[in-house]
Motif scaffolding. Structure first.
Motif, PDB file in Angstrom:
ATOM      1  N   ASN A  12       0.381  12.376   5.124  1.00 51.79           N
ATOM      2  CA  ASN A  12      -0.696  11.723   4.377  1.00 51.79           C
ATOM      3  C   ASN A  12      -0.259  10.342   3.920  1.00 51.79           C
ATOM      4  N   ALA A  13      -1.237   9.571   3.500  1.00 45.69           N
ATOM      5  CA  ALA A  13      -0.979   8.324   2.790  1.00 45.69           C
ATOM      6  C   ALA A  13      -1.319   8.605   1.335  1.00 45.69           C
ATOM      7  N   CYS A  14      -0.555   8.047   0.427  1.00 46.54           N
ATOM      8  CA  CYS A  14      -0.788   8.396  -0.979  1.00 46.54           C
ATOM      9  C   CYS A  14      -0.394   7.255  -1.901  1.00 46.54           C
ATOM     10  N   GLY A  15      -0.681   7.440  -3.167  1.00 54.31           N
ATOM     11  CA  GLY A  15      -0.270   6.503  -4.185  1.00 54.31           C
ATOM     12  C   GLY A  15       1.069   6.937  -4.770  1.00 54.31           C
ATOM     13  N   GLY A  16       1.888   5.975  -5.115  1.00 52.82           N
ATOM     14  CA  GLY A  16       3.184   6.277  -5.723  1.00 52.82           C
ATOM     15  C   GLY A  16       3.079   6.243  -7.241  1.00 52.82           C
TER      16      GLY A  16
ATOM     17  N   HIS B 139      -2.656  16.850  -5.849  1.00 53.63           N
ATOM     18  CA  HIS B 139      -3.931  16.775  -5.124  1.00 53.63           C
ATOM     19  C   HIS B 139      -5.038  16.424  -6.112  1.00 53.63           C
ATOM     20  N   TRP B 140      -5.620  15.266  -5.870  1.00 51.15           N
ATOM     21  CA  TRP B 140      -6.710  14.728  -6.684  1.00 51.15           C
ATOM     22  C   TRP B 140      -7.955  14.765  -5.830  1.00 51.15           C
ATOM     23  N   ARG B 141      -9.077  15.283  -6.351  1.00 49.37           N
ATOM     24  CA  ARG B 141     -10.245  15.449  -5.493  1.00 49.37           C
ATOM     25  C   ARG B 141     -10.776  14.136  -4.933  1.00 49.37           C
TER      26      ARG B 141
ATOM     27  N   ALA C  63     -13.037   8.793  -6.022  1.00 45.35           N
ATOM     28  CA  ALA C  63     -12.527   7.710  -6.871  1.00 45.35           C
ATOM     29  C   ALA C  63     -11.032   7.919  -7.079  1.00 45.35           C
ATOM     30  N   TYR C  64     -10.289   6.845  -7.104  1.00 42.14           N
ATOM     31  CA  TYR C  64      -8.873   6.919  -7.455  1.00 42.14           C
ATOM     32  C   TYR C  64      -8.763   7.266  -8.945  1.00 42.14           C
ATOM     33  N   GLU C  65      -7.549   7.478  -9.409  1.00 45.12           N
ATOM     34  CA  GLU C  65      -7.311   7.814 -10.810  1.00 45.12           C
ATOM     35  C   GLU C  65      -7.457   6.569 -11.683  1.00 45.12           C
ATOM     36  N   THR C  66      -7.655   6.812 -12.969  1.00 43.53           N
ATOM     37  CA  THR C  66      -7.551   5.716 -13.930  1.00 43.53           C
ATOM     38  C   THR C  66      -6.072   5.564 -14.296  1.00 43.53           C
TER      39      THR C  66
ATOM     40  N   LEU D 138       3.745  11.613  -6.631  1.00 41.88           N
ATOM     41  CA  LEU D 138       2.837  11.101  -5.593  1.00 41.88           C
ATOM     42  C   LEU D 138       1.444  11.620  -5.892  1.00 41.88           C
ATOM     43  N   VAL D 139       0.428  10.850  -5.520  1.00 42.72           N
ATOM     44  CA  VAL D 139      -0.934  11.357  -5.702  1.00 42.72           C
ATOM     45  C   VAL D 139      -1.797  11.000  -4.501  1.00 42.72           C
ATOM     46  N   GLY D 140      -2.556  11.993  -4.039  1.00 44.94           N
ATOM     47  CA  GLY D 140      -3.436  11.777  -2.900  1.00 44.94           C
ATOM     48  C   GLY D 140      -4.572  12.786  -2.886  1.00 44.94           C
ATOM     49  N   MET D 141      -5.382  12.689  -1.832  1.00 46.26           N
ATOM     50  CA  MET D 141      -6.611  13.492  -1.782  1.00 46.26           C
ATOM     51  C   MET D 141      -6.608  14.498  -0.631  1.00 46.26           C
ATOM     52  N   SER D 142      -5.426  14.953  -0.237  1.00 46.50           N
ATOM     53  CA  SER D 142      -5.380  15.887   0.902  1.00 46.50           C
ATOM     54  C   SER D 142      -4.204  16.845   0.786  1.00 46.50           C
TER      55      SER D 142
ATOM     56  N   VAL E 175       3.943   6.397   1.010  1.00 45.58           N
ATOM     57  CA  VAL E 175       3.447   5.682  -0.171  1.00 45.58           C
ATOM     58  C   VAL E 175       2.831   4.370   0.316  1.00 45.58           C
ATOM     59  N   THR E 176       1.517   4.255   0.186  1.00 43.14           N
ATOM     60  CA  THR E 176       0.865   3.052   0.707  1.00 43.14           C
ATOM     61  C   THR E 176       0.346   2.145  -0.407  1.00 43.14           C
ATOM     62  N   ASN E 177       0.428   2.611  -1.626  1.00 38.35           N
ATOM     63  CA  ASN E 177       0.072   1.759  -2.776  1.00 38.35           C
ATOM     64  C   ASN E 177       0.728   2.334  -4.023  1.00 38.35           C
ATOM     65  N   ALA E 178       0.969   1.465  -4.985  1.00 40.95           N
ATOM     66  CA  ALA E 178       1.378   1.943  -6.304  1.00 40.95           C
ATOM     67  C   ALA E 178       0.136   2.536  -6.956  1.00 40.95           C
ATOM     68  N   ALA E 179       0.266   3.692  -7.608  1.00 42.83           N
ATOM     69  CA  ALA E 179      -0.880   4.333  -8.251  1.00 42.83           C
ATOM     70  C   ALA E 179      -1.429   3.441  -9.356  1.00 42.83           C
ATOM     71  N   ALA E 180      -2.657   3.765  -9.781  1.00 47.15           N
ATOM     72  CA  ALA E 180      -3.376   2.913 -10.738  1.00 47.15           C
ATOM     73  C   ALA E 180      -2.539   2.637 -11.989  1.00 47.15           C
TER      74      ALA E 180
ATOM     75  N   LYS F 264      -5.320  -3.878  -8.189  1.00 47.92           N
ATOM     76  CA  LYS F 264      -6.364  -2.913  -7.828  1.00 47.92           C
ATOM     77  C   LYS F 264      -6.003  -2.234  -6.507  1.00 47.92           C
ATOM     78  N   LEU F 265      -6.615  -1.060  -6.276  1.00 43.78           N
ATOM     79  CA  LEU F 265      -6.321  -0.294  -5.065  1.00 43.78           C
ATOM     80  C   LEU F 265      -7.362  -0.598  -3.989  1.00 43.78           C
ATOM     81  N   SER F 266      -6.896  -0.792  -2.743  1.00 44.42           N
ATOM     82  CA  SER F 266      -7.856  -1.036  -1.669  1.00 44.42           C
ATOM     83  C   SER F 266      -7.509  -0.249  -0.415  1.00 44.42           C
TER      84      SER F 266
ATOM     85  N   GLU G  32      -5.530  -2.185   2.263  1.00 40.43           N
ATOM     86  CA  GLU G  32      -4.094  -2.260   1.949  1.00 40.43           C
ATOM     87  C   GLU G  32      -3.376  -0.995   2.440  1.00 40.43           C
ATOM     88  N   VAL G  33      -4.063   0.133   2.253  1.00 35.29           N
ATOM     89  CA  VAL G  33      -3.522   1.428   2.675  1.00 35.29           C
ATOM     90  C   VAL G  33      -3.294   1.455   4.183  1.00 35.29           C
ATOM     91  N   MET G  34      -4.299   1.026   4.936  1.00 33.86           N
ATOM     92  CA  MET G  34      -4.209   1.065   6.394  1.00 33.86           C
ATOM     93  C   MET G  34      -3.106   0.128   6.886  1.00 33.86           C
TER      94      MET G  34
HETATM   95  I1  8IG Z   1      -3.621   6.026   0.366  1.00 30.54           I
HETATM   96  O1  8IG Z   1      -3.486   6.008  -5.451  1.00 30.54           O
HETATM   97  C1  8IG Z   1      -3.993   6.738  -1.366  1.00 30.54           C
HETATM   98  N1  8IG Z   1      -4.639   7.877  -1.531  1.00 30.54           N
HETATM   99  N2  8IG Z   1      -5.751   9.989  -5.484  1.00 30.54           N
HETATM  100  N3  8IG Z   1      -4.607   7.975  -5.490  1.00 30.54           N
HETATM  101  C2  8IG Z   1      -5.209   9.002  -4.815  1.00 30.54           C
HETATM  102  N4  8IG Z   1      -5.275   9.046  -3.506  1.00 30.54           N
HETATM  103  C3  8IG Z   1      -4.706   8.054  -2.837  1.00 30.54           C
HETATM  104  C4  8IG Z   1      -4.087   6.972  -3.449  1.00 30.54           C
HETATM  105  C5  8IG Z   1      -4.030   6.925  -4.846  1.00 30.54           C
HETATM  106  N5  8IG Z   1      -3.644   6.147  -2.499  1.00 30.54           N
END
Ligand code: 8IG
Length: 272
Positions: A123-127, A186-188, A191-194, A208-212, A233-238, A244-246, A249-251
């Protein structure tokens, strides 16, 4: 016709039979689910012997997110103990699509019914962990589910103590001893987290946080497969950097890390 929602396991058996028919391979050994940004990593696996759209197989909904594929490939990989048939899923269904958990875990259930004893979930996720850098792969050691749901229905009280196989994690670290391990939330979504939620998750012990990944890991383990989870880890978490998260940027982070990820996956598959 079996229906995914009323008979998820029967539908997975039917899907596995269709894959055997289309590939001419009675069984597959290992499954890989490629998360967003991971597709270029499949280049390191060589040339697929077969490729088809998920929609050619019973039970799979059409993909809805750009960059999330919707293809299944079969590969033959020369392993240490003979040829390995690998079933690779390019893209997955997510809980945030609102179709329930059955389509989310249908791929891994199909893979296990097709014979796969090992399921590799990427997966790709936030750090959340401040030591992580964008583009860094992290092995999932354990998870925290924040979705209050499960792919399992009924009195199926499965043990999750060794959900992310210690045996396989050790094998992977033997190939690359620079790899860190972390706890994935696992975050549903969608929307990303606050920033406040990321703070909470860090205090809870998350890296790590992601949606899968989490429902698939549980479903595969419940059917007896060994699971390896690798997050990129494709972005720093919120709130971690203030940026901001985009999705773009992830791709891009995925593309940049693909070479290293592909080589790692190819090396690991040979050892299984
Ligand atoms: I890529 O920062 C990716 N997926 N929940 N939070 C959540 N899912 C993600 C994130 C993130 N980055």
């Amino acid at each position: 016709m079996t229906d995914l929602y009323s008979d998820p396991i029967g539908t997975a058996v039917a899907a596995a039979a269709k894959i055997a028919e289309l590939t001419g391979k009675e069984k597959h050994d290992v499954a890989l689910v490629m998360g967003s940004g991971w597709m270029p990593a499949t280049d390191a696996l060589g040339k697929a012997t077969h490729e088809f759209a998920v929609t050619d197989i019973p039970g799979f909904p059409a993909p809805t997110v750009v960059g999330h594929g919707g293809l299944i490939r079969s590969y033959e990989i020369a392993g240490a103990n003979g040829t390995i048939n690998a079933l690779v899923f390019l893209g997955r269904t997510h809980l945030y699509e609102g179709k329930g958990l059955e389509p989310v875990v249908h791929g891994v259930r199909t893979a296990v019914k097709a014979g796969c004893k090992v399921v590799v979930l990427t997966n790709a996720c936030g750090g959340i962990n401040r030591e992580y850098k964008v583009g860094q792969p992290v092995l999932i050691r354990d998870h925290i589910s924040m979705t209050a749901t499960s792919p399992l229905i009924g009195a199926d009280f499965v043990d999750l103590t060794d959900l992310y196989s210690k045996r396989i994690r050790e094998l992977v670290k033997h190939e690359d001893d620079s790899l860190s391990e972390g706890v994935y939330v696992h975050w549903r979504g969608p929307a990303y987290e606050t920033p406040a939620e990321i703070n909470m998750l860090r205090i809870m012990g998350a890296d790590l946080v992601g949606m899968s990944t989490v429902p698939e890991a549980i479903a595969a383990h419940a059917l007896g497969a060994e699971v390896l989870g690798i997050s990129l880890v494709t972005n720093a978490a919120a709130g971690v950097t203030g940026e901001k998260l985009s999705h773009t940027e992830v791709m891009e982070a995925g593309k940049a890390a693909a070479g290293r990820m592909g080589e790692l996956l190819a090396k690991v598959l040979k050892q299984l």
